[in-house]
Design a protein around this motif. Structure first.
Motif, PDB file in Angstrom:
ATOM      1  N   PRO A  68       0.808  -1.227   0.000  1.00  0.00           N
ATOM      2  CA  PRO A  68       0.000   0.000   0.000  1.00  0.00           C
ATOM      3  C   PRO A  68       0.837   1.271   0.000  1.00  0.00           C
ATOM      4  N   ILE A  69       0.205   2.353  -0.431  1.00  0.00           N
ATOM      5  CA  ILE A  69       0.766   3.703  -0.356  1.00  0.00           C
ATOM      6  C   ILE A  69      -0.241   4.578   0.374  1.00  0.00           C
ATOM      7  N   SER A  70       0.250   5.373   1.314  1.00  0.00           N
ATOM      8  CA  SER A  70      -0.610   6.290   2.049  1.00  0.00           C
ATOM      9  C   SER A  70       0.016   7.684   2.029  1.00  0.00           C
ATOM     10  N   ILE A  71      -0.784   8.677   1.649  1.00  0.00           N
ATOM     11  CA  ILE A  71      -0.367  10.075   1.669  1.00  0.00           C
ATOM     12  C   ILE A  71      -1.332  10.810   2.588  1.00  0.00           C
ATOM     13  N   GLY A  72      -0.808  11.543   3.548  1.00  0.00           N
ATOM     14  CA  GLY A  72      -1.638  12.165   4.570  1.00  0.00           C
ATOM     15  C   GLY A  72      -2.375  13.397   4.088  1.00  0.00           C
ATOM     16  N   GLN A  73      -2.937  14.121   5.013  1.00  0.00           N
ATOM     17  CA  GLN A  73      -3.695  15.332   4.727  1.00  0.00           C
ATOM     18  C   GLN A  73      -2.760  16.525   4.522  1.00  0.00           C
ATOM     19  N   ASP A  74      -3.202  17.464   3.678  1.00  0.00           N
ATOM     20  CA  ASP A  74      -2.520  18.752   3.528  1.00  0.00           C
ATOM     21  C   ASP A  74      -1.061  18.590   3.106  1.00  0.00           C
ATOM     22  N   THR A  75      -0.799  17.559   2.317  1.00  0.00           N
ATOM     23  CA  THR A  75       0.553  17.275   1.842  1.00  0.00           C
ATOM     24  C   THR A  75       0.660  17.636   0.366  1.00  0.00           C
ATOM     25  N   TRP A  76       1.824  18.096  -0.040  1.00  0.00           N
ATOM     26  CA  TRP A  76       2.068  18.527  -1.425  1.00  0.00           C
ATOM     27  C   TRP A  76       3.215  17.722  -2.009  1.00  0.00           C
TER      28      TRP A  76
END
Length: 226
Positions: free
Chosen positions: A136-144
């Protein structure tokens, strides 16, 4: 005797185990996703209503209202969850044999690639024989993520991060970090003393789109020392 049918199901694919990318059900789902991609990319900016309908059908039902710019390639779609107000710029590629999650209000620059698929590294015969797996890949909130960033399977990027253009992210990035390079490395933490809001005209709203969640304001001063 082991039959190949045991290794070509969608359940086996999404589990992270070794599987083979064959089988009628997987082919049907992949073909449907390819048709969504084809129609979405052909439409471009000409029919926003239909484009939004395609995105809703293409992505996981847990996704929120987000923006994806054509052209876009999402291999399956049902394994990709994109939260409210996320913005995905032109040319994204998401190979989502394993789950991909993108947090609220996060932004991906042009030509980013999220690649959950993996293949045998040492065992060339197994690799050439068709075996693969996913992480899996996870990208958090408010990330650029800047343009041309690549994220490989098994990586988690935290909240409020910035990943510099052209970076290749091969390891987890904690919250509030700025990372660059190939492979990407953290160069510093966010620093409130560097806030660009001081460059705005007096009285200009920070939340120009009206999409930030309600909550306490951040205190002044640096987030951390460099």
């Amino acid at each position: 005797m082991v039959t190949m049918e045991a290794y070509e199901s969608i359940e086996k694919m999404t589990s992270g185990d070794w599987y083979v990318a064959t089988g009628a059900e997987r082919e049907r789902v992949a073909q449907q996703a390819a048709m969504y991609a084809h129609e979405f990319n052909q439409l471009g900016p000409t029919d926003p209503k239909r484009s939004a309908e395609i995105v809703k059908a293409w992505l996981s039902p847990e996704s929120g209202q987000c923006t994806i710019k054509a052209p876009a390639i999402i291999e399956y779609g049902f394994n990709t969850t994109i939260a409210e107000h996320a913005f995905i710029n032109f040319g994204v590629t998401i190979l989502d044999i394993a789950p991909v999650t993108i947090g609220a209000r996060s932004m991906l620059g042009p030509n980013c690639s999220l690649l959950t698929a993996g293949h045998p590294v040492d065992d060339w015969q197994m690799r050439s024989g068709g075996w693969e797996n996913g992480s899996p890949i996870s990208i958090g909130q408010d990330t650029w993520l800047g343009g041309n960033v690549t994220v490989v399977g098994g990586v988690s990027i935290g909240d409020r991060c910035v990943i510099g253009a052209g970076a290749v992210v091969t390891k987890d990035i904690p919250d509030d970090c700025i990372a660059v390079g190939n492979p990407a490395r953290v160069i510093r933490k966010r620093d409130k003393s560097r806030y660009e809001r001081t460059q705005l005209p007096e009285g200009a709203p920070l939340d120009a789109f009206g999409i930030l969640p309600e909550g306490p304001k951040e205190s002044e001063g640096p987030e951390s020392s460099e």
